[in-house]
Motif scaffolding. Structure first.
Motif, PDB file in Angstrom:
ATOM      1  N   GLU A 169      25.040  18.334 -28.884  1.00 42.27           N
ATOM      2  CA  GLU A 169      24.289  19.591 -28.754  1.00 42.27           C
ATOM      3  C   GLU A 169      25.286  20.752 -28.839  1.00 42.27           C
ATOM      4  O   GLU A 169      26.496  20.523 -28.916  1.00 42.27           O
ATOM      5  CB  GLU A 169      23.411  19.577 -27.493  1.00 42.27           C
ATOM      6  CG  GLU A 169      24.094  19.218 -26.201  1.00 42.27           C
ATOM      7  CD  GLU A 169      25.011  20.299 -25.733  1.00 42.27           C
ATOM      8  OE1 GLU A 169      24.614  21.464 -25.802  1.00 42.27           O
ATOM      9  OE2 GLU A 169      26.141  19.967 -25.296  1.00 42.27           O
ATOM     10  N   GLY A 176      21.060  12.738 -26.379  1.00 43.12           N
ATOM     11  CA  GLY A 176      20.202  11.638 -26.826  1.00 43.12           C
ATOM     12  C   GLY A 176      20.734  10.272 -26.433  1.00 43.12           C
ATOM     13  O   GLY A 176      20.376   9.268 -27.043  1.00 43.12           O
ATOM     14  N   VAL A 177      21.568  10.203 -25.401  1.00 47.58           N
ATOM     15  CA  VAL A 177      22.115   8.904 -24.991  1.00 47.58           C
ATOM     16  C   VAL A 177      21.089   8.139 -24.155  1.00 47.58           C
ATOM     17  O   VAL A 177      20.865   6.949 -24.346  1.00 47.58           O
ATOM     18  CB  VAL A 177      23.394   9.068 -24.133  1.00 47.58           C
ATOM     19  CG1 VAL A 177      24.066   7.714 -23.940  1.00 47.58           C
ATOM     20  CG2 VAL A 177      24.352  10.065 -24.737  1.00 47.58           C
ATOM     21  N   SER A 178      20.483   8.846 -23.224  1.00 47.66           N
ATOM     22  CA  SER A 178      19.551   8.163 -22.320  1.00 47.66           C
ATOM     23  C   SER A 178      18.116   8.395 -22.770  1.00 47.66           C
ATOM     24  O   SER A 178      17.641   9.529 -22.786  1.00 47.66           O
ATOM     25  CB  SER A 178      19.743   8.701 -20.895  1.00 47.66           C
ATOM     26  OG  SER A 178      18.736   8.185 -20.059  1.00 47.66           O
ATOM     27  N   HIS A 322      23.203  18.302 -14.460  1.00 47.03           N
ATOM     28  CA  HIS A 322      21.964  18.287 -15.257  1.00 47.03           C
ATOM     29  C   HIS A 322      21.349  16.892 -15.364  1.00 47.03           C
ATOM     30  O   HIS A 322      20.159  16.720 -15.096  1.00 47.03           O
ATOM     31  CB  HIS A 322      22.246  18.867 -16.644  1.00 47.03           C
ATOM     32  CG  HIS A 322      21.103  18.765 -17.600  1.00 47.03           C
ATOM     33  ND1 HIS A 322      19.889  19.381 -17.378  1.00 47.03           N
ATOM     34  CD2 HIS A 322      20.967  18.098 -18.784  1.00 47.03           C
ATOM     35  CE1 HIS A 322      19.064  19.110 -18.381  1.00 47.03           C
ATOM     36  NE2 HIS A 322      19.697  18.325 -19.245  1.00 47.03           N
ATOM     37  N   ASN A 327      17.110  13.036 -14.255  1.00 42.15           N
ATOM     38  CA  ASN A 327      16.752  11.633 -14.013  1.00 42.15           C
ATOM     39  C   ASN A 327      17.591  11.130 -12.835  1.00 42.15           C
ATOM     40  O   ASN A 327      18.682  10.600 -13.032  1.00 42.15           O
ATOM     41  CB  ASN A 327      17.015  10.792 -15.267  1.00 42.15           C
ATOM     42  CG  ASN A 327      16.663   9.330 -15.046  1.00 42.15           C
ATOM     43  OD1 ASN A 327      16.143   8.944 -13.992  1.00 42.15           O
ATOM     44  ND2 ASN A 327      16.965   8.503 -16.039  1.00 42.15           N
ATOM     45  N   ARG A 329      17.482   8.655 -11.176  1.00 44.36           N
ATOM     46  CA  ARG A 329      17.650   7.192 -11.172  1.00 44.36           C
ATOM     47  C   ARG A 329      17.329   6.615  -9.798  1.00 44.36           C
ATOM     48  O   ARG A 329      16.207   6.745  -9.350  1.00 44.36           O
ATOM     49  CB  ARG A 329      19.056   6.838 -11.664  1.00 44.36           C
ATOM     50  CG  ARG A 329      19.225   7.278 -13.124  1.00 44.36           C
ATOM     51  CD  ARG A 329      20.594   7.061 -13.691  1.00 44.36           C
ATOM     52  NE  ARG A 329      20.622   7.586 -15.061  1.00 44.36           N
ATOM     53  CZ  ARG A 329      20.827   6.877 -16.149  1.00 44.36           C
ATOM     54  NH1 ARG A 329      21.075   5.590 -16.048  1.00 44.36           N
ATOM     55  NH2 ARG A 329      20.808   7.432 -17.350  1.00 44.36           N
ATOM     56  N   ARG A 352      12.976  12.081 -25.573  1.00 46.33           N
ATOM     57  CA  ARG A 352      13.497  13.347 -26.117  1.00 46.33           C
ATOM     58  C   ARG A 352      13.844  13.170 -27.594  1.00 46.33           C
ATOM     59  O   ARG A 352      14.517  12.225 -27.960  1.00 46.33           O
ATOM     60  CB  ARG A 352      14.727  13.797 -25.331  1.00 46.33           C
ATOM     61  CG  ARG A 352      14.354  14.308 -23.921  1.00 46.33           C
ATOM     62  CD  ARG A 352      15.575  14.578 -23.082  1.00 46.33           C
ATOM     63  NE  ARG A 352      16.393  13.396 -22.942  1.00 46.33           N
ATOM     64  CZ  ARG A 352      17.702  13.359 -23.159  1.00 46.33           C
ATOM     65  NH1 ARG A 352      18.352  14.440 -23.488  1.00 46.33           N
ATOM     66  NH2 ARG A 352      18.362  12.224 -23.024  1.00 46.33           N
TER      67      ARG A 352
END
Ligand code: HEM
Length: 458
Positions: A169, A176-178, A322, A327, A329, A352
């Motif tokens: 980004e 976009g990893v998770s 962030h 998340n 978890r 996402r």
């Protein structure tokens, strides 16, 4: 509810964006259209319906997906009132007084600074999402789409061109990893973390074991049986559809790094560490929980981690980072570290699919998120976890990266021993520049909407 027993998704009726981000198609543009006449809109929708990319395909040349606003559904169908099963946020739209407040769209984030999507401007009816393998394929595709729109008297309201896809980004972090794993996409047993398909796709069971709320019609409204029927025999307009959140988020890249460098005292390594603590992952994507002291590309893809047992106090990854807010978890109160904490988080996930943009001197993210429940997923996370005044153990602060600063400059606490460090007066790094809620119909539903006026919603 166990995802192990989930139903199989009907990928041939689901739009491709639900199951893939089109990573092989690095060039993309989003075309926002407005139609003064419904006939032209239907004509364009029919043209799109013949070309739309389903989840069963794996395109390598180009792909087309389409989503429709509530005004778009009204224009296509001729309905004055939308069926009740359409969710309230979708029906009333993103720009309402209530939503401006809960989403933090006030002050410099407010609709008066939006380039599109304002409730008092010409409504957007559809967004056509074009993906292509290279720039020239995209340019030809765009011409085709614009030509088709103009032929039916449809106005191209705005073309939102993206940067060529990269995994970073604009601040320089891997994105976009998770992503949530959706049960029922492939054959075979689902992994334990997989979420029930009804969390993302309408008409399937969700994490509560229920079929998500969706627009069901009276039988007389679908005499040609274009739509699938639900168990009671009602034509199911929602089936295989999803909701799509679209937000144009400008990023103040200079402001972000300027503030970080100054706060870190001008030391390059300290700057990187502070920025990574704000995000919760290093630029490579490596999570701070697994790589607390320095970036470690060997764990750049890691997603199998929690916070409570390894880092309850946030000494590795600050509680306010962030990704930890977006998340949490296993660390969600009231019982962090337990099964119930994990279960609580499962109902607030989203897929996402955003891409970055650069437009003159403005750069940022076209944030695109998919989910079956706008209020419980996107709005809850944005309002309660990112912009909330109280998150876990934090009071009066919002997300250090994307927070709206609706209550003035925020602070960011880095737990350290023997004493924590508090950074004050965080400026706003992200500004909202436009946005809307869309319905991403299944393929049968798209054909139904495009077909002809529909009369009442009995
Ligand atoms: C321009 C604005 C934003 C930027 C630059 C940004 C950046 C990032 C980055 C770098 C990551 C880590 C990579 C990853 O886990 O995929 C991330 C994760 C995430 N972001 Fe954002 N983000 C932005 C806005 C938002 C918004 C508005 C939301 C939700 C309302 C959001 C929700 C998430 C979620 C859910 C995750 C994954 C967390 C996890 O599962 O561990 N982000 N973001």
């Amino acid at each position: 509810m166990s995802a192990v027993t989930s139903e199989r998704l009907d990928l041939s009726d689901v739009q491709g964006l639900v199951v893939r981000g089109y990573g092989k198609l690095p060039c993309a543009a989003y075309v926002l259209v407005h139609a003064p006449e419904p006939d032209g809109l239907r004509q364009l929708a029919r043209w799109v319906a013949e070309r739309v990319t389903s989840g069963a395909e794996s395109p390598t040349d180009r792909a087309l997906n389409v989503a429709v606003t509530s005004e778009g559904v009204r224009a296509l169908t001729g309905w004055d009132e939308l069926p009740d099963g359409f969710s309230e946020p979708f029906r009333t739209g993103m720009d309402t007084e209530y939503r401006n407040r809960i989403l933090g769209d006030t002050g410099s984030n407010g609709p008066s600074g939006w380039l599109w999507g304002r409730a008092d401007a010409e409504p957007v009816h559809l967004v056509l999402m074009l993906y292509a393998r290279d720039a020239s394929t995209l340019a030809t595709f765009l011409e085709e789409v614009s030509g088709q729109a103009h032929a039916g008297g449809v106005r191209v309201h705005r073309v939102l061109a993206t940067d060529e896809l990269s995994d970073r980004e604009a601040f320089g972090f891997r994105d976009g990893v998770s992503q949530p794993t959706i049960a029922g996409v492939t054959d075979g047993p689902n992994p334990p973390e997989a979420l029930m398909p009804g969390e993302f796709v309408l008409g399937y069971r969700n994490e509560y074991g229920q079929r998500s709320e969706r627009p069901l019609l009276g039988r007389s409204q679908d005499p040609d049986r274009m739509l699938a029927r639900d168990r009671s025999g009602a034509p199911d307009l929602g089936r295989n559809g999803s909701y799509l959140v679209f937000r144009q988020l400008r990023q103040d890249v200079e402001g972000f790094w300027g503030w970080v460098d100054e706060a870190a005292g001008g030391d390059a390594a300290a700057s990187q560490h502070l920025a990574a603590r704000i995000v919760g992952r290093w630029p490579s994507g490596a999570p701070l929980v697994l790589a607390p002291g320095a970036d470690d590309p060997s764990v750049a893809d890691a997603n199998d981690f929690g916070y409570h047992h390894t880092d309850a106090l946030g000494l590795r990854c600050p509680v306010g980072a962030h990704v930890r807010r977006a998340n949490p978890r296993d660390s969600l109160p009231p019982s962090p570290g337990t099964e119930s904490s994990l279960r609580g988080v499962r109902t607030h996930r989203m897929i996402r699919r955003g891409r970055t943009y650069s437009d003159g001197d403005e750069q940022g993210l076209y944030f695109v998120a998919l989910g079956a429940n706008l209020a419980r997923q996107f709005e809850f996370v944005q309002h309660g976890w990112l912009n909330g005044n109280a998150f876990v153990t934090l009071d009066d602060v919002d997300d250090p990266l994307v927070g709206a600063r609706a209550h003035g400059p925020s602070s960011f606490t880095v737990p350290e021993q023997p004493v924590r460090r508090r950074y004050r007066d965080l400026p706003q790094f992200i500004q909202v520049r436009g946005g809307a809620y869309f319905f991403l119909p299944g393929l049968r539903a798209l054909n139904f909407l495009a077909a002809r006026p529909r009369g009442g919603t009995d």
